[in-house]
Design a protein around this motif. Structure first.
Motif, PDB file in Angstrom:
ATOM      1  N   GLU A 135       0.836  -1.209   0.000  1.00 15.54           N
ATOM      2  CA  GLU A 135       0.000   0.000   0.000  1.00 15.54           C
ATOM      3  C   GLU A 135       0.868   1.255   0.000  1.00 15.54           C
ATOM      4  OE1 GLU A 135      -2.870   0.321   3.137  1.00 15.54           O
ATOM      5  OE2 GLU A 135      -4.040  -1.390   2.403  1.00 15.54           O
ATOM      6  N   THR A 136       1.862   1.279   0.856  1.00 12.99           N
ATOM      7  CA  THR A 136       2.760   2.435   0.958  1.00 12.99           C
ATOM      8  C   THR A 136       3.514   2.660  -0.348  1.00 12.99           C
ATOM      9  OG1 THR A 136       2.993   2.132   3.340  1.00 12.99           O
ATOM     10  CG2 THR A 136       4.716   3.401   2.238  1.00 12.99           C
ATOM     11  N   ALA A 137       4.039   1.592  -0.925  1.00  8.55           N
ATOM     12  CA  ALA A 137       4.795   1.714  -2.182  1.00  8.55           C
ATOM     13  C   ALA A 137       3.918   2.260  -3.302  1.00  8.55           C
ATOM     14  CB  ALA A 137       5.390   0.366  -2.570  1.00  8.55           C
ATOM     15  N   LEU A 138       2.687   1.764  -3.380  1.00  7.46           N
ATOM     16  CA  LEU A 138       1.772   2.249  -4.420  1.00  7.46           C
ATOM     17  C   LEU A 138       1.394   3.709  -4.182  1.00  7.46           C
ATOM     18  CD1 LEU A 138      -0.509  -0.893  -4.831  1.00  7.46           C
ATOM     19  CD2 LEU A 138       1.135   0.016  -6.506  1.00  7.46           C
ATOM     20  N   ARG A 139       1.133   4.060  -2.933  1.00 11.08           N
ATOM     21  CA  ARG A 139       0.780   5.446  -2.605  1.00 11.08           C
ATOM     22  C   ARG A 139       1.949   6.380  -2.934  1.00 11.08           C
ATOM     23  NH1 ARG A 139      -1.520   4.476   1.872  1.00 11.08           N
ATOM     24  NH2 ARG A 139      -3.637   4.575   1.126  1.00 11.08           N
ATOM     25  N   GLU A 140       3.170   5.978  -2.575  1.00 11.84           N
ATOM     26  CA  GLU A 140       4.353   6.800  -2.859  1.00 11.84           C
ATOM     27  C   GLU A 140       4.616   6.926  -4.357  1.00 11.84           C
ATOM     28  OE1 GLU A 140       7.498   5.085  -0.512  1.00 11.84           O
ATOM     29  OE2 GLU A 140       6.786   6.061   1.330  1.00 11.84           O
ATOM     30  N   ALA A 141       4.130   5.955  -5.132  1.00  7.00           N
ATOM     31  CA  ALA A 141       4.277   6.012  -6.590  1.00  7.00           C
ATOM     32  C   ALA A 141       3.148   6.824  -7.230  1.00  7.00           C
ATOM     33  CB  ALA A 141       4.316   4.599  -7.169  1.00  7.00           C
ATOM     34  N   GLY A 142       2.255   7.366  -6.393  1.00  4.88           N
ATOM     35  CA  GLY A 142       1.203   8.229  -6.905  1.00  4.88           C
ATOM     36  C   GLY A 142      -0.126   7.560  -7.181  1.00  4.88           C
ATOM     37  N   PHE A 143      -0.319   6.378  -6.637  1.00  5.50           N
ATOM     38  CA  PHE A 143      -1.559   5.632  -6.877  1.00  5.50           C
ATOM     39  C   PHE A 143      -2.422   5.579  -5.628  1.00  5.50           C
ATOM     40  CE2 PHE A 143       1.507   3.893  -9.872  1.00  5.50           C
ATOM     41  CZ  PHE A 143       0.795   3.984 -11.057  1.00  5.50           C
ATOM     42  N   GLU A 144      -3.721   5.450  -5.842  1.00 10.56           N
ATOM     43  CA  GLU A 144      -4.637   5.121  -4.753  1.00 10.56           C
ATOM     44  C   GLU A 144      -4.568   3.590  -4.652  1.00 10.56           C
ATOM     45  OE1 GLU A 144      -7.025   5.279  -1.630  1.00 10.56           O
ATOM     46  OE2 GLU A 144      -6.262   7.071  -2.652  1.00 10.56           O
ATOM     47  N   PRO A 145      -4.067   3.046  -3.532  1.00 12.33           N
ATOM     48  CA  PRO A 145      -3.839   1.597  -3.470  1.00 12.33           C
ATOM     49  C   PRO A 145      -5.008   0.806  -2.894  1.00 12.33           C
ATOM     50  CG  PRO A 145      -2.833   2.628  -1.591  1.00 12.33           C
ATOM     51  CD  PRO A 145      -3.465   3.747  -2.409  1.00 12.33           C
ATOM     52  N   ARG A 146      -5.107  -0.423  -3.342  1.00 14.27           N
ATOM     53  CA  ARG A 146      -5.969  -1.424  -2.715  1.00 14.27           C
ATOM     54  C   ARG A 146      -5.218  -2.751  -2.818  1.00 14.27           C
ATOM     55  NH1 ARG A 146     -11.025  -1.609  -5.551  1.00 14.27           N
ATOM     56  NH2 ARG A 146     -10.517  -3.545  -6.583  1.00 14.27           N
ATOM     57  N   VAL A 147      -5.087  -3.421  -1.692  1.00 19.51           N
ATOM     58  CA  VAL A 147      -4.405  -4.720  -1.676  1.00 19.51           C
ATOM     59  C   VAL A 147      -5.435  -5.789  -1.367  1.00 19.51           C
ATOM     60  CG1 VAL A 147      -2.607  -6.118  -0.580  1.00 19.51           C
ATOM     61  CG2 VAL A 147      -2.229  -3.667  -0.951  1.00 19.51           C
ATOM     62  N   GLU A 148      -5.453  -6.804  -2.212  1.00 22.33           N
ATOM     63  CA  GLU A 148      -6.362  -7.933  -2.020  1.00 22.33           C
ATOM     64  C   GLU A 148      -5.544  -9.170  -1.689  1.00 22.33           C
ATOM     65  OE1 GLU A 148      -8.758  -8.320  -5.536  1.00 22.33           O
ATOM     66  OE2 GLU A 148      -9.782  -6.403  -5.174  1.00 22.33           O
ATOM     67  N   ARG A 149      -5.937  -9.862  -0.634  1.00 25.38           N
ATOM     68  CA  ARG A 149      -5.283 -11.106  -0.247  1.00 25.38           C
ATOM     69  C   ARG A 149      -5.941 -12.242  -1.016  1.00 25.38           C
ATOM     70  NH1 ARG A 149      -4.787 -12.131   6.022  1.00 25.38           N
ATOM     71  NH2 ARG A 149      -3.907 -10.050   5.788  1.00 25.38           N
ATOM     72  N   VAL A 150      -5.148 -12.983  -1.758  1.00 24.66           N
ATOM     73  CA  VAL A 150      -5.632 -14.103  -2.560  1.00 24.66           C
ATOM     74  C   VAL A 150      -5.100 -15.385  -1.921  1.00 24.66           C
ATOM     75  CG1 VAL A 150      -5.632 -15.159  -4.849  1.00 24.66           C
ATOM     76  CG2 VAL A 150      -5.555 -12.661  -4.629  1.00 24.66           C
ATOM     77  N   ILE A 151      -6.007 -16.264  -1.487  1.00 27.45           N
ATOM     78  CA  ILE A 151      -5.543 -17.484  -0.809  1.00 27.45           C
ATOM     79  C   ILE A 151      -5.748 -18.750  -1.647  1.00 27.45           C
ATOM     80  CG2 ILE A 151      -5.722 -16.528   1.501  1.00 27.45           C
ATOM     81  CD1 ILE A 151      -8.389 -17.996   1.792  1.00 27.45           C
ATOM     82  N   SER A 152      -6.347 -18.592  -2.817  1.00 27.46           N
ATOM     83  CA  SER A 152      -6.541 -19.749  -3.688  1.00 27.46           C
ATOM     84  C   SER A 152      -6.196 -19.366  -5.120  1.00 27.46           C
ATOM     85  CB  SER A 152      -7.998 -20.224  -3.608  1.00 27.46           C
ATOM     86  OG  SER A 152      -8.180 -21.366  -4.411  1.00 27.46           O
ATOM     87  N   PRO A 153      -5.314 -20.111  -5.756  1.00 31.76           N
ATOM     88  CA  PRO A 153      -4.613 -21.269  -5.224  1.00 31.76           C
ATOM     89  C   PRO A 153      -3.600 -20.852  -4.171  1.00 31.76           C
ATOM     90  CG  PRO A 153      -3.717 -20.725  -7.377  1.00 31.76           C
ATOM     91  CD  PRO A 153      -4.884 -19.802  -7.138  1.00 31.76           C
ATOM     92  N   ALA A 154      -3.307 -21.781  -3.280  1.00 27.02           N
ATOM     93  CA  ALA A 154      -2.349 -21.529  -2.207  1.00 27.02           C
ATOM     94  C   ALA A 154      -0.951 -21.337  -2.787  1.00 27.02           C
ATOM     95  CB  ALA A 154      -2.353 -22.700  -1.230  1.00 27.02           C
ATOM     96  N   TRP A 155      -0.180 -20.473  -2.122  1.00 26.09           N
ATOM     97  CA  TRP A 155       1.194 -20.228  -2.536  1.00 26.09           C
ATOM     98  C   TRP A 155       2.005 -21.513  -2.418  1.00 26.09           C
ATOM     99  CZ3 TRP A 155       5.935 -20.567  -0.025  1.00 26.09           C
ATOM    100  CH2 TRP A 155       7.011 -19.951  -0.660  1.00 26.09           C
ATOM    101  N   THR A 156       2.965 -21.670  -3.279  1.00 24.93           N
ATOM    102  CA  THR A 156       3.866 -22.810  -3.249  1.00 24.93           C
ATOM    103  C   THR A 156       5.287 -22.321  -3.503  1.00 24.93           C
ATOM    104  OG1 THR A 156       4.525 -24.833  -4.424  1.00 24.93           O
ATOM    105  CG2 THR A 156       3.198 -23.264  -5.645  1.00 24.93           C
ATOM    106  N   THR A 157       6.268 -23.029  -2.967  1.00 28.16           N
ATOM    107  CA  THR A 157       7.660 -22.658  -3.201  1.00 28.16           C
ATOM    108  C   THR A 157       8.025 -22.767  -4.677  1.00 28.16           C
ATOM    109  OG1 THR A 157       8.285 -24.901  -2.532  1.00 28.16           O
ATOM    110  CG2 THR A 157       8.519 -23.159  -0.884  1.00 28.16           C
ATOM    111  N   ASP A 158       7.207 -23.442  -5.462  1.00 27.30           N
ATOM    112  CA  ASP A 158       7.437 -23.500  -6.906  1.00 27.30           C
ATOM    113  C   ASP A 158       7.337 -22.110  -7.526  1.00 27.30           C
ATOM    114  OD1 ASP A 158       7.656 -26.249  -6.658  1.00 27.30           O
ATOM    115  OD2 ASP A 158       5.625 -26.645  -7.375  1.00 27.30           O
ATOM    116  N   TRP A 159       6.656 -21.186  -6.855  1.00 25.29           N
ATOM    117  CA  TRP A 159       6.485 -19.833  -7.389  1.00 25.29           C
ATOM    118  C   TRP A 159       7.703 -18.946  -7.162  1.00 25.29           C
ATOM    119  CZ3 TRP A 159       0.866 -18.300  -5.587  1.00 25.29           C
ATOM    120  CH2 TRP A 159      -0.051 -19.171  -6.203  1.00 25.29           C
ATOM    121  N   ILE A 160       8.661 -19.386  -6.364  1.00 31.95           N
ATOM    122  CA  ILE A 160       9.887 -18.604  -6.182  1.00 31.95           C
ATOM    123  C   ILE A 160      10.639 -18.608  -7.506  1.00 31.95           C
ATOM    124  CG2 ILE A 160      12.073 -18.365  -4.933  1.00 31.95           C
ATOM    125  CD1 ILE A 160      10.773 -19.880  -2.608  1.00 31.95           C
TER     126      ILE A 160
END
Length: 175
Positions: free
Chosen positions: A78-103
């Motif tokens: 949120e802070t990074a987006l606001r500092e970049a000049g945007f009105e921020p909204r952060v959505e938590r996405v829990i599906s699909p679940a995170w996996t170490t394959d995404w690193i």
């Protein structure tokens, strides 16, 4: 159509509008509060950023639902987006679940350089599930390592010791 570009970590981005790309770059530069050597883009936590009118909507998937760093990450985005000049909204996405394959490959190398052994097996590997993984020491590369504790400095890491250089290190567990 725009040609693909890359984010601050060198990850290839799909073609997008200028505002959306600027918002993505701002969010992608947020570092993980527990492992400041990697960004949330490196870890695959940042799922994407889209514009909804004048609002930059960042989608974030926690490494696991009980991760104590998730709120800090969301506030930092949120802070990074606001500092970049945007009105921020952060959505938590829990599906699909995170996996170490995404690193990302970049993220894995940053973990190794920071002294944390990155996950070595795919998360769906039966060997990873039952702890039969060979973990290379991030300092000397030796496979002569031993797990000291199932939990390291955070719940998503295990504590290992290298039998060659005798240094302790964290291993980012497969999830």
């Amino acid at each position: 159509m725009q040609s693909p570009s890359s984010d601050p970590s060198g990850h290839l981005l799909p073609a997008r509008g200028e505002k959306e790309e600027r918002a993505y770059r701002a969010a992608a530069a947020v570092v993980d509060p527990e492992i400041p050597a990697v960004t949330i883009a490196d870890l695959g936590i940042l799922r994407g950023v889209e514009m909804d009118g004048d609002v930059a909507v960042a989608r974030v998937t926690p490494t696991y639902t009980g991760c104590p760093a998730v709120l800090a990450i969301e506030l930092a985005v949120e802070t990074a987006l606001r500092e970049a000049g945007f009105e921020p909204r952060v959505e938590r996405v829990i599906s699909p679940a995170w996996t170490t394959d995404w690193i990302t490959a970049v993220g894995r190398e940053k973990l190794r350089a920071y002294g944390i052994a990155p996950p070595v097996k795919a998360s769906n590997s039966i060997r990873a599930l039952f702890g039969e993984t060979e973990v290379a020491c991030p300092r000397c590369g030796s496979l002569e390592t031993a797990r000291i504790s199932e939990f390291g400095s955070t719940a998503c890491k295990a504590l290992y010791r290298c039998q060659s250089c005798h240094e302790p290190f964290d291993y980012f567990k497969c999830i």
